[in-house]
Each structure stands twice: as C-alpha cells, then as structure tokens.
Write a protein that holds these residues in place. Structure first.
Motif, PDB file in Angstrom:
ATOM      1  N   GLU A   1       0.842  -1.196   0.000  1.00  0.00           N
ATOM      2  CA  GLU A   1       0.000   0.000   0.000  1.00  0.00           C
ATOM      3  C   GLU A   1       0.878   1.247   0.000  1.00  0.00           C
ATOM      4  O   GLU A   1       2.061   1.191   0.356  1.00  0.00           O
ATOM      5  N   GLU A   2       0.301   2.381  -0.372  1.00  0.00           N
ATOM      6  CA  GLU A   2       1.081   3.612  -0.560  1.00  0.00           C
ATOM      7  C   GLU A   2       1.888   3.998   0.679  1.00  0.00           C
ATOM      8  O   GLU A   2       3.056   4.351   0.589  1.00  0.00           O
ATOM      9  N   LYS A   3       1.253   3.909   1.849  1.00  0.00           N
ATOM     10  CA  LYS A   3       1.960   4.303   3.084  1.00  0.00           C
ATOM     11  C   LYS A   3       3.178   3.402   3.321  1.00  0.00           C
ATOM     12  O   LYS A   3       4.224   3.850   3.833  1.00  0.00           O
ATOM     13  N   ASN A   4       3.076   2.107   2.949  1.00  0.00           N
ATOM     14  CA  ASN A   4       4.201   1.188   3.135  1.00  0.00           C
ATOM     15  C   ASN A   4       5.319   1.459   2.132  1.00  0.00           C
ATOM     16  O   ASN A   4       6.505   1.366   2.465  1.00  0.00           O
ATOM     17  N   LEU A   5       4.955   1.816   0.899  1.00  0.00           N
ATOM     18  CA  LEU A   5       5.980   2.188  -0.088  1.00  0.00           C
ATOM     19  C   LEU A   5       6.727   3.438   0.369  1.00  0.00           C
ATOM     20  O   LEU A   5       7.949   3.542   0.214  1.00  0.00           O
ATOM     21  N   ARG A   6       5.981   4.376   0.923  1.00  0.00           N
ATOM     22  CA  ARG A   6       6.636   5.604   1.419  1.00  0.00           C
ATOM     23  C   ARG A   6       7.601   5.290   2.565  1.00  0.00           C
ATOM     24  O   ARG A   6       8.648   5.909   2.706  1.00  0.00           O
ATOM     25  N   ARG A   7       7.222   4.313   3.388  1.00  0.00           N
ATOM     26  CA  ARG A   7       8.116   3.895   4.469  1.00  0.00           C
ATOM     27  C   ARG A   7       9.393   3.265   3.898  1.00  0.00           C
ATOM     28  O   ARG A   7      10.484   3.466   4.415  1.00  0.00           O
ATOM     29  N   MET A   8       9.259   2.497   2.828  1.00  0.00           N
ATOM     30  CA  MET A   8      10.435   1.891   2.182  1.00  0.00           C
ATOM     31  C   MET A   8      11.357   2.968   1.605  1.00  0.00           C
ATOM     32  O   MET A   8      12.579   2.857   1.698  1.00  0.00           O
ATOM     33  N   ILE A   9      10.750   4.020   1.024  1.00  0.00           N
ATOM     34  CA  ILE A   9      11.538   5.135   0.486  1.00  0.00           C
ATOM     35  C   ILE A   9      12.288   5.821   1.621  1.00  0.00           C
ATOM     36  O   ILE A   9      13.480   6.137   1.517  1.00  0.00           O
ATOM     37  N   GLN A  10      11.581   6.042   2.732  1.00  0.00           N
ATOM     38  CA  GLN A  10      12.191   6.668   3.915  1.00  0.00           C
ATOM     39  C   GLN A  10      13.324   5.796   4.459  1.00  0.00           C
ATOM     40  O   GLN A  10      14.381   6.288   4.864  1.00  0.00           O
ATOM     41  N   PHE A  11      13.112   4.481   4.467  1.00  0.00           N
ATOM     42  CA  PHE A  11      14.126   3.511   4.911  1.00  0.00           C
ATOM     43  C   PHE A  11      15.404   3.675   4.084  1.00  0.00           C
ATOM     44  O   PHE A  11      16.514   3.792   4.626  1.00  0.00           O
ATOM     45  N   ALA A  12      15.265   3.712   2.756  1.00  0.00           N
ATOM     46  CA  ALA A  12      16.428   3.855   1.874  1.00  0.00           C
ATOM     47  C   ALA A  12      17.091   5.217   2.038  1.00  0.00           C
ATOM     48  O   ALA A  12      18.317   5.347   1.915  1.00  0.00           O
TER      49      ALA A  12
ATOM     50  N   LEU B   1      23.328  -4.335   9.003  1.00  0.00           N
ATOM     51  CA  LEU B   1      22.221  -4.194   9.950  1.00  0.00           C
ATOM     52  C   LEU B   1      21.084  -5.154   9.661  1.00  0.00           C
ATOM     53  O   LEU B   1      20.502  -5.733  10.568  1.00  0.00           O
ATOM     54  N   TRP B   2      20.715  -5.328   8.377  1.00  0.00           N
ATOM     55  CA  TRP B   2      19.545  -6.171   8.104  1.00  0.00           C
ATOM     56  C   TRP B   2      19.826  -7.659   8.319  1.00  0.00           C
ATOM     57  O   TRP B   2      18.916  -8.473   8.306  1.00  0.00           O
ATOM     58  N   ARG B   3      21.093  -7.996   8.566  1.00  0.00           N
ATOM     59  CA  ARG B   3      21.393  -9.381   8.975  1.00  0.00           C
ATOM     60  C   ARG B   3      21.129  -9.576  10.466  1.00  0.00           C
ATOM     61  O   ARG B   3      21.049 -10.699  10.949  1.00  0.00           O
ATOM     62  N   GLN B   4      21.012  -8.449  11.215  1.00  0.00           N
ATOM     63  CA  GLN B   4      20.838  -8.531  12.667  1.00  0.00           C
ATOM     64  C   GLN B   4      19.495  -7.987  13.148  1.00  0.00           C
ATOM     65  O   GLN B   4      18.984  -8.415  14.187  1.00  0.00           O
ATOM     66  N   LEU B   5      18.947  -7.011  12.427  1.00  0.00           N
ATOM     67  CA  LEU B   5      17.676  -6.407  12.827  1.00  0.00           C
ATOM     68  C   LEU B   5      16.582  -6.788  11.835  1.00  0.00           C
ATOM     69  O   LEU B   5      16.843  -6.927  10.643  1.00  0.00           O
ATOM     70  N   SER B   6      15.388  -6.926  12.344  1.00  0.00           N
ATOM     71  CA  SER B   6      14.255  -7.297  11.486  1.00  0.00           C
ATOM     72  C   SER B   6      13.615  -6.045  10.889  1.00  0.00           C
ATOM     73  O   SER B   6      13.877  -4.910  11.326  1.00  0.00           O
ATOM     74  N   TRP B   7      12.730  -6.250   9.905  1.00  0.00           N
ATOM     75  CA  TRP B   7      11.990  -5.134   9.330  1.00  0.00           C
ATOM     76  C   TRP B   7      11.145  -4.457  10.411  1.00  0.00           C
ATOM     77  O   TRP B   7      10.964  -3.230  10.397  1.00  0.00           O
ATOM     78  N   SER B   8      10.660  -5.228  11.379  1.00  0.00           N
ATOM     79  CA  SER B   8       9.881  -4.642  12.485  1.00  0.00           C
ATOM     80  C   SER B   8      10.735  -3.675  13.308  1.00  0.00           C
ATOM     81  O   SER B   8      10.233  -2.654  13.788  1.00  0.00           O
ATOM     82  N   HIS B   9      12.025  -4.002  13.491  1.00  0.00           N
ATOM     83  CA  HIS B   9      12.938  -3.064  14.167  1.00  0.00           C
ATOM     84  C   HIS B   9      13.057  -1.771  13.353  1.00  0.00           C
ATOM     85  O   HIS B   9      12.957  -0.667  13.895  1.00  0.00           O
ATOM     86  N   PHE B  10      13.307  -1.929  12.053  1.00  0.00           N
ATOM     87  CA  PHE B  10      13.506  -0.756  11.200  1.00  0.00           C
ATOM     88  C   PHE B  10      12.266   0.139  11.177  1.00  0.00           C
ATOM     89  O   PHE B  10      12.381   1.363  11.134  1.00  0.00           O
ATOM     90  N   LYS B  11      11.068  -0.471  11.221  1.00  0.00           N
ATOM     91  CA  LYS B  11       9.830   0.321  11.199  1.00  0.00           C
ATOM     92  C   LYS B  11       9.741   1.247  12.417  1.00  0.00           C
ATOM     93  O   LYS B  11       9.163   2.329  12.340  1.00  0.00           O
ATOM     94  N   ILE B  12      10.312   0.814  13.543  1.00  0.00           N
ATOM     95  CA  ILE B  12      10.323   1.639  14.754  1.00  0.00           C
ATOM     96  C   ILE B  12      11.411   2.714  14.664  1.00  0.00           C
ATOM     97  O   ILE B  12      11.237   3.837  15.130  1.00  0.00           O
ATOM     98  N   LEU B  13      12.532   2.380  14.029  1.00  0.00           N
ATOM     99  CA  LEU B  13      13.669   3.309  13.944  1.00  0.00           C
ATOM    100  C   LEU B  13      13.448   4.414  12.906  1.00  0.00           C
ATOM    101  O   LEU B  13      13.902   5.548  13.095  1.00  0.00           O
ATOM    102  N   ILE B  14      12.757   4.093  11.815  1.00  0.00           N
ATOM    103  CA  ILE B  14      12.598   5.035  10.695  1.00  0.00           C
ATOM    104  C   ILE B  14      11.977   6.379  11.109  1.00  0.00           C
ATOM    105  O   ILE B  14      12.459   7.438  10.677  1.00  0.00           O
ATOM    106  N   PRO B  15      10.930   6.419  11.964  1.00  0.00           N
ATOM    107  CA  PRO B  15      10.320   7.718  12.297  1.00  0.00           C
ATOM    108  C   PRO B  15      11.201   8.648  13.147  1.00  0.00           C
ATOM    109  O   PRO B  15      10.856   9.817  13.311  1.00  0.00           O
ATOM    110  N   ILE B  16      12.310   8.154  13.703  1.00  0.00           N
ATOM    111  CA  ILE B  16      13.165   9.005  14.545  1.00  0.00           C
ATOM    112  C   ILE B  16      13.879  10.024  13.653  1.00  0.00           C
ATOM    113  O   ILE B  16      14.707   9.676  12.817  1.00  0.00           O
TER     114      ILE B  16
END
Length: 344
Positions: A79-90, A102-117
């Motif tokens: 969905e659009e909001k998830n694509l925007r999160r992927m853009i923000q992640f990159a 990092l992605w060998r040690q942290l899950s996508w769920s971790h990154f979802k919490i870190l991205i808004p900081i």
C-alpha cells in the motif's frame, strides 16, 4: 531392556527437536534479513527515479501508481503508506554496506520503529544499541518510549564527540560508560511510598532485582549487597556491587535518598580504590562508581569533575512521571550540560 530403549528414544527425540529448533531459527533469520533487504532495494529504486525527475507532483503520482499495481499483484504490504516507508528507509539508511550489515541482525519490524526518529544521532544510537545488545522489537519500543537516548551522557555531549562515540560503537563494537549509564533512572516499579529510608530503597531494589537490572541496561550482573570492606580496622559497606560484562568493570552503586552532597565523592573514591586493590582481575578495567540520588546538585557535580575519577551520578525517580514532564526535565538537563560545555 525396555528402559534402555526408552532412554535412547528420548535422547534421539531431544536431538531431533534441537535440530528442528536451530534450523527454524536460521531460516527465520534468513527470511527476516531478506525482507528488510527487499524493502530497502524497493525504496532505493523508487527514490532514485524520483531524484532523476525532481518534480514533487511526479513523485506523488509514481508512488500512488506503483502502489495500486503492486497491491493487486502482491497484497497490502505494498500500500502507498508502506511504499513511502520503504523510500524513507532507503533515505535514512543510505549507506548500502552499513545497512546490509544491519539487516542481517535487525528485522523489518525493528527498522519500522527506527525510521520515524528524525534526529540522526538519536536514530544511530538506538540502531547500534539494538544491534549490540540484541534488543527485541518490544524492548526497542520500550527504550525509545522511556527516552533512553536523552537519559544518557551521550545526548549531552557536543555533536561531533557524540558522533565519534557512536561511530566507534558502529565500527569496533566499543561500548563506553557514557553509552551505558543514564540520568535519571526510572524506578517507579519499586512501589515505594512518599517517605522511605535508604534501607527501604535497597530492599525494594533487591526484591525487584530483575526489573532493576533491566533499567540499568544489558550487561549488568548482580554480585553482592552490603559489600564489606575493611580499611584501617574499620568496616565499610557498599550498598550494591555489580559487574558489567562488556565494559569489563566492577560497578559500585551507592544509594542516597536526599540531594547529592560533595562528601559522597570521597566515600565513593575510597570504595573504588579498595575494589581496584582487592577485587579487580588482571584483564578488567578500573572499577566505576554510580551514586544514585533522589536529586542532583548540578553545580557541585560540575565543580567536582567526577568523570575524571570514574564516578557517575544519576538521579532516580520512584513515582510514575508522565512522558511529557520527563521530556521537559531531560530537555532542561541537556541544555544545561551543553551551555556548560560552551562556557569552557
């Protein structure tokens, strides 16, 4: 014979269970790593297209168009909001070598919490501490909600020095005391009333030792209470003695229910020198002291230059404090520390 056969079957069954568990764990980690990797690559690909065509309207249009098609083909994850999160992640984790580690040690769920900081230094702090201390998603969320970054000395340092320490943690796994110790400590779980003595505080900590260690942070191991030290034929007693595995140091903790007093420095220095002489092992760093007070006297603490003597001072809060009030308190403390640095 039957018993022997039964024992053999039990051993084999136990071994097979272990094999299944270990394999599932490995497979789960591979899947988790691949998901984060895929989302970063998707975000990076869309981002590069948007950068090539710098019109804002084009960016909105392409994300919406891609989302509609991908959702039809692959489901709601696109969905659009998830694509925007992927853009923000990159965008926020733009270094491919760093994020691949990092992605060998942290899950996508971790990154979802870190991205808004929003603050880069704060985000790097939580990312690296999560990695080095192997925090679960729930633990990471709790650490952020309890304003852990703002409660560490690292947040009160000049930005360049703070970045240097985070970089050392990132590249060499070097954990410094300024990343470990915090101020204040949130001890509302002790259930203490408005009036209590130091012995009540100590008893409550021992009763809730597991929760207390969680608040201290990963790596702390409890050794002794009321550690007896004999000096000049007199007995002295340290409230609590811990060991920190990553710092490789003994940690002496003194509990004080009033304001910080200058005399506490001499008392703690005596305990630290005794521990260094009688308890420190050859491969360990010098012991470090933590004086936990109900209230700090910031000017006294500044004048005593406690860091030079391996002594930390932290306030403790035994009553629940709303998040907004805690933020205000920490903001004032950070501003005070930075203004103090500017004056030097």
């Amino acid at each position: 014979m039957k018993n022997e056969l039964k024992n053999t079957e039990d051993i084999i069954l136990s071994d097979i269970r272990l094999i299944i568990y270990q394999t599932k764990e490995v497979v789960s980690k591979i899947i988790t790593s691949n998901v984060a990797s895929m989302y970063w690559k998707i975000g990076n690909r869309i981002n590069s297209e948007m950068l090539d065509n710098q019109r804002a309207e084009y960016g909105k249009q392409i994300v919406a168009t891609l989302s509609r098609q991908l959702t039809i083909e692959y489901g709601r994850s696109y969905e659009e909001k998830n694509l925007r999160r992927m853009i923000q992640f990159a965008n926020q984790f733009s270094d491919i070598e760093n994020v691949a580690t990092l992605w060998r040690q942290l899950s996508w769920s971790h990154f979802k919490i870190l991205i808004p900081i929003k603050d880069e230094l704060e985000r790097d702090f939580y990312t690296q501490m999560c990695r080095i201390e192997n925090w679960s998603v729930d633990t990471l969320r709790k650490k952020i909600n309890s304003l852990l970054f703002q409660r560490t000395a690292i947040s009160k340092k000049p930005e360049e020095l703070a970045k240097l320490e985070i970089q050392q943690l990132k590249s060499e796994d070097i954990l410094t005391p300024d990343l470990v110790f915090r101020d204040p400590y949130l001890l509302d779980f002790l259930g203490l009333k408005d009036v209590y003595q130091e012995k009540d505080l100590e008893k409550a900590i021992l009763r809730e030792i597991e929760q207390f260690i969680l608040e201290l942070g990963n790596g702390f191991a409890f050794l002794e209470r009321q550690k007896r030290m004999q000096i000049d034929n007199e007995d002295y007693y340290l409230d609590l003695l811990f060991y920190h595995r990553k710092l490789k140091r003994l940690v002496a903790i003194e509990l004080k229910i009033g304001k910080f007093e200058a005399s506490y420095k001499g008392q703690m220095e005596l305990y630290l020198r005794w521990l260094e002489k009688h308890e420190k092992q050859e491969d360990e760093e010098a012991p470090i002291g933590l004086i936990l007070c109900a209230e700090g006297n910031k000017e006294q603490i500044e004048l005593l230059q406690l860091d030079a003597t391996n002594i930390k001072v932290g306030e403790f809060i035994t009553q629940f404090i709303p998040n907004e009030l805690l933020k205000q308190k920490l903001h004032k403390a950070i501003q005070f520390s930075k203004s103090k640095i500017d004056r030097k």
